[in-house]
Design a protein around this motif. Sequence first.
Motif, PDB file in Angstrom:
ATOM      1  N   PHE A 124       1.027  -0.997  -0.618  1.00  0.00           N
ATOM      2  CA  PHE A 124       0.217  -0.460  -0.163  1.00  0.00           C
ATOM      3  C   PHE A 124       0.761   1.187  -0.006  1.00  0.00           C
ATOM      4  O   PHE A 124       2.042   1.202   0.708  1.00  0.00           O
ATOM      5  CB  PHE A 124      -1.166  -0.084   1.621  1.00  0.00           C
ATOM      6  CG  PHE A 124      -2.132  -0.917   1.234  1.00  0.00           C
ATOM      7  CD1 PHE A 124      -2.881  -0.924   0.565  1.00  0.00           C
ATOM      8  CD2 PHE A 124      -1.495  -2.724   1.714  1.00  0.00           C
ATOM      9  CE1 PHE A 124      -4.436  -1.669   0.068  1.00  0.00           C
ATOM     10  CE2 PHE A 124      -2.794  -3.058   1.678  1.00  0.00           C
ATOM     11  CZ  PHE A 124      -4.111  -3.249   0.918  1.00  0.00           C
ATOM     12  N   ARG A 125       0.422   2.083  -0.498  1.00  0.00           N
ATOM     13  CA  ARG A 125       0.992   3.848  -0.615  1.00  0.00           C
ATOM     14  C   ARG A 125       0.275   4.238   0.157  1.00  0.00           C
ATOM     15  O   ARG A 125      -0.523   5.044  -0.542  1.00  0.00           O
ATOM     16  CB  ARG A 125       1.572   3.553  -2.044  1.00  0.00           C
ATOM     17  CG  ARG A 125       2.462   2.711  -3.299  1.00  0.00           C
ATOM     18  CD  ARG A 125       4.170   3.573  -2.448  1.00  0.00           C
ATOM     19  NE  ARG A 125       4.728   2.539  -3.388  1.00  0.00           N
ATOM     20  CZ  ARG A 125       5.186   0.894  -2.781  1.00  0.00           C
ATOM     21  NH1 ARG A 125       3.961   1.029  -2.107  1.00  0.00           N
ATOM     22  NH2 ARG A 125       5.889   0.580  -3.916  1.00  0.00           N
ATOM     23  N   HIS A 126       1.233   5.705   0.641  1.00  0.00           N
ATOM     24  CA  HIS A 126       0.413   7.124   0.707  1.00  0.00           C
ATOM     25  C   HIS A 126      -0.054   7.467  -0.107  1.00  0.00           C
ATOM     26  O   HIS A 126       1.090   7.847  -1.111  1.00  0.00           O
ATOM     27  CB  HIS A 126       1.773   7.320   1.978  1.00  0.00           C
ATOM     28  CG  HIS A 126       1.219   8.880   2.445  1.00  0.00           C
ATOM     29  ND1 HIS A 126       0.009   9.024   3.624  1.00  0.00           N
ATOM     30  CD2 HIS A 126       1.925   9.929   2.186  1.00  0.00           C
ATOM     31  CE1 HIS A 126       0.187  10.484   3.503  1.00  0.00           C
ATOM     32  NE2 HIS A 126       0.907  11.010   2.701  1.00  0.00           N
ATOM     33  N   ARG A 127      -1.248   8.095  -0.197  1.00  0.00           N
ATOM     34  CA  ARG A 127      -1.903   9.473  -1.033  1.00  0.00           C
ATOM     35  C   ARG A 127      -2.418  10.848  -0.203  1.00  0.00           C
ATOM     36  O   ARG A 127      -3.079  10.598   0.118  1.00  0.00           O
ATOM     37  CB  ARG A 127      -2.760   8.864  -2.339  1.00  0.00           C
ATOM     38  CG  ARG A 127      -1.450   7.730  -2.993  1.00  0.00           C
ATOM     39  CD  ARG A 127      -1.264   8.551  -4.634  1.00  0.00           C
ATOM     40  NE  ARG A 127      -1.061   7.600  -5.301  1.00  0.00           N
ATOM     41  CZ  ARG A 127      -0.053   6.561  -5.555  1.00  0.00           C
ATOM     42  NH1 ARG A 127       1.495   6.912  -4.186  1.00  0.00           N
ATOM     43  NH2 ARG A 127       0.113   6.160  -6.444  1.00  0.00           N
ATOM     44  N   HIS A 144      -5.343   8.709   1.054  1.00  0.00           N
ATOM     45  CA  HIS A 144      -5.499   7.222   1.226  1.00  0.00           C
ATOM     46  C   HIS A 144      -4.480   6.825   1.195  1.00  0.00           C
ATOM     47  O   HIS A 144      -3.082   6.685   1.399  1.00  0.00           O
ATOM     48  CB  HIS A 144      -5.959   7.486  -0.618  1.00  0.00           C
ATOM     49  CG  HIS A 144      -7.189   8.602  -0.567  1.00  0.00           C
ATOM     50  ND1 HIS A 144      -8.366   7.833  -1.315  1.00  0.00           N
ATOM     51  CD2 HIS A 144      -7.575   9.746  -1.307  1.00  0.00           C
ATOM     52  CE1 HIS A 144      -9.241   8.767  -1.594  1.00  0.00           C
ATOM     53  NE2 HIS A 144      -8.695  10.147  -1.343  1.00  0.00           N
ATOM     54  N   ALA A 195      -2.804   3.009  -1.335  1.00  0.00           N
ATOM     55  CA  ALA A 195      -3.400   2.980  -2.663  1.00  0.00           C
ATOM     56  C   ALA A 195      -2.430   1.808  -2.203  1.00  0.00           C
ATOM     57  O   ALA A 195      -1.668   1.762  -2.143  1.00  0.00           O
ATOM     58  CB  ALA A 195      -2.377   4.165  -3.589  1.00  0.00           C
ATOM     59  N   SER A 196      -3.873   0.117  -3.209  1.00  0.00           N
ATOM     60  CA  SER A 196      -3.009  -0.499  -2.982  1.00  0.00           C
ATOM     61  C   SER A 196      -2.086  -0.581  -4.471  1.00  0.00           C
ATOM     62  O   SER A 196      -2.722  -0.391  -5.675  1.00  0.00           O
ATOM     63  CB  SER A 196      -4.046  -2.353  -2.947  1.00  0.00           C
ATOM     64  OG  SER A 196      -3.575  -3.623  -3.680  1.00  0.00           O
ATOM     65  N   THR A 197      -1.338  -1.141  -4.129  1.00  0.00           N
ATOM     66  CA  THR A 197      -0.013  -1.494  -5.385  1.00  0.00           C
ATOM     67  C   THR A 197      -0.557  -2.300  -6.507  1.00  0.00           C
ATOM     68  O   THR A 197       0.385  -2.457  -7.537  1.00  0.00           O
ATOM     69  CB  THR A 197       1.043  -2.109  -4.379  1.00  0.00           C
ATOM     70  OG1 THR A 197       1.188  -2.734  -3.912  1.00  0.00           O
ATOM     71  CG2 THR A 197       1.661  -0.434  -3.825  1.00  0.00           C
ATOM     72  N   GLY A 214      -4.332   0.090  -7.683  1.00  0.00           N
ATOM     73  CA  GLY A 214      -4.802   1.546  -7.072  1.00  0.00           C
ATOM     74  C   GLY A 214      -6.109   1.704  -6.466  1.00  0.00           C
ATOM     75  O   GLY A 214      -6.300   2.677  -6.681  1.00  0.00           O
ATOM     76  N   GLU A 215      -6.929   0.776  -6.306  1.00  0.00           N
ATOM     77  CA  GLU A 215      -8.532   0.944  -5.573  1.00  0.00           C
ATOM     78  C   GLU A 215      -7.870   1.396  -4.593  1.00  0.00           C
ATOM     79  O   GLU A 215      -6.378   1.419  -3.617  1.00  0.00           O
ATOM     80  CB  GLU A 215      -8.375  -0.475  -4.625  1.00  0.00           C
ATOM     81  CG  GLU A 215      -9.956  -0.092  -4.217  1.00  0.00           C
ATOM     82  CD  GLU A 215     -11.212  -0.784  -4.250  1.00  0.00           C
ATOM     83  OE1 GLU A 215     -10.328  -2.389  -4.563  1.00  0.00           O
ATOM     84  OE2 GLU A 215     -11.918  -0.674  -3.564  1.00  0.00           O
ATOM     85  N   THR A 216      -7.835   2.726  -3.568  1.00  0.00           N
ATOM     86  CA  THR A 216      -7.192   3.040  -2.474  1.00  0.00           C
ATOM     87  C   THR A 216      -8.564   3.598  -1.484  1.00  0.00           C
ATOM     88  O   THR A 216      -9.705   2.809  -1.518  1.00  0.00           O
ATOM     89  CB  THR A 216      -7.502   4.842  -2.343  1.00  0.00           C
ATOM     90  OG1 THR A 216      -8.265   5.258  -2.701  1.00  0.00           O
ATOM     91  CG2 THR A 216      -6.469   5.108  -3.965  1.00  0.00           C
ATOM     92  N   HIS A 265      -9.719   5.630   1.665  1.00  0.00           N
ATOM     93  CA  HIS A 265      -9.709   6.958   2.118  1.00  0.00           C
ATOM     94  C   HIS A 265      -9.673   6.690   3.271  1.00  0.00           C
ATOM     95  O   HIS A 265     -10.848   6.247   3.990  1.00  0.00           O
ATOM     96  CB  HIS A 265     -11.601   7.096   1.898  1.00  0.00           C
ATOM     97  CG  HIS A 265     -11.112   9.070   1.412  1.00  0.00           C
ATOM     98  ND1 HIS A 265     -11.985   9.863   1.177  1.00  0.00           N
ATOM     99  CD2 HIS A 265     -10.262  10.280   2.129  1.00  0.00           C
ATOM    100  CE1 HIS A 265     -12.209  11.432   1.486  1.00  0.00           C
ATOM    101  NE2 HIS A 265     -10.668  11.373   2.685  1.00  0.00           N
TER     102      HIS A 265
END
Length: 330
Positions: A238-241, A254, A256-258, A275-277, A279
Motif C-alpha cells: 500500500f502507498r500513501h497518497r 488515501h 492505495a493498493s499497489t 490502484g484502489e484506495t 480513504h
Amino acid sequence: MNIRSVIRATRPIGTANAFAADVIAGLTASPKNLPPKYFYDLTGSALFERITELPEYYPTRCEIGILQADAPAIASMFPPGCALIEFGSGSSRKARIILGAAATVEAYVPVDISGDFLQQDLAQLKRDLPHLVVHPLVKDFTQPFAIPPQLADLPRVGFFPGSTIGNFEPDEALHFLRHIGRILGRDSLLIVGIDLVKDEQTLVRAYNDADGITAKFNLNLLARINRELGADFDLAAFRHRAFFNREASRIEMHLASTGRQTVRIDGMTVGFAAGETVHTENSYKYSVGAFQSLARRSGWTPFKTFTDGMFCVHALRMVEEPTAYEDAGV
Ligand code: SAH
Ligand code: AVI
C-alpha cells in the motif's frame, strides 16, 4: 467512576468491538474508507508528534506562534476559577501555553481517545502547575460525556486546537460544535484552532513530507488493524497518497493498493483492485468567514480571531441556551 479508575482506564469501554465493526463497515463500503480517529493508538500518537516537528507541517508551528503571542489576550477572556476542557488534547503542549498565561484556571480536563498517550505528559504538567487540578478523560469526544462531579460547578472554557475540527465533514463539524455547546453550556467560551485555505503547494507538502513520516502515520492504521484485529495487511503493498481537493477545500489522504490483493480481517476476506484506495482522512481548510458562518449555524457567536495569515484561532461564545440532543452522539 472514581478518579483512580479514570486514570487507569487507557481505552474507552467497548472500543475493540467498535473498532472491528467500523473497520469491516469501512472496508466493505464503496469507496473504501476508515475513520481517522483510529490513527491514534500509542504508535500513531507518537507519529503525529513527529509530524508536528516536520518543516513541511506548518499548522502546529503557526498555531503555537499565535498562542504564544496572544495567550494573555485569550486568558483575559476566561472567567476566574474556570475549568479548561480540551477536546483531542494529545501531548497537551498547546494547553500548557494557555495555562501558563491563565493563572486563574482551576482545573484542566484533557479529553482524548488515545489513552496510553494521554497519560504520558500529564505528570510533568502537574509538577509544573501544582495548583491545577488535572482530570484526564479517556473518551471518544464525539459521544456525550459528563464533567467530573467535583468540577461540575466551575465555569467552563473549551479548547479545541490543532485543526482537528477539520477532520470532520462540515455537517459533522456543525453537529460537533453543537455537542460541545451542550457540554460547556450557556455563556461558555470556546477557543478553536483551524487551518486556513492557502496555496496548493504549501498544503500538499504539509501532507507529503520528505522523510515519509506522514506516510508512516497513514500506514500505521493498517498496522494497527493487523495488531489489534489479527489482520494480514502487507504494508509494503500500500502507498500513501495525499492531495488537495480544492472544490471541497480539503486535503484527502488515501492508502492505495499497489496491485490486486486480498486481506483477511476478523474472519473475513476483503479484496482490493490494483490502484484502489482506502480513504483514511479529510483535513478541511476554512477561510475565517467560512468557519465563522459554521460556528454561527451551530449556535456559537464568533467574537475574536487571532491569525498569522496561515492558521486561525477563533474565540466563540455560547450566548443562547444550547439546543437539546436530537440523537445520541454527534
Ligand atoms: N490537540 C493536539 C493534538 C491534535 S491530533 C494538537 O493540536 O497538536 C488529534 C488528537 O485528537 C489526537 O490526540 C487524537 O487522539 C484525538 N482524537 C481524534 N479523534 C478523537 C475522538 N473521536 N475522541 C477523542 N479524541 C480524539
Ligand atoms: C489532527 N489533524 C488535524 C491532522 C491534520 O492535519 O489533519 C492530522 C494529520 N494528518 C496528516 N498529518 C497530520
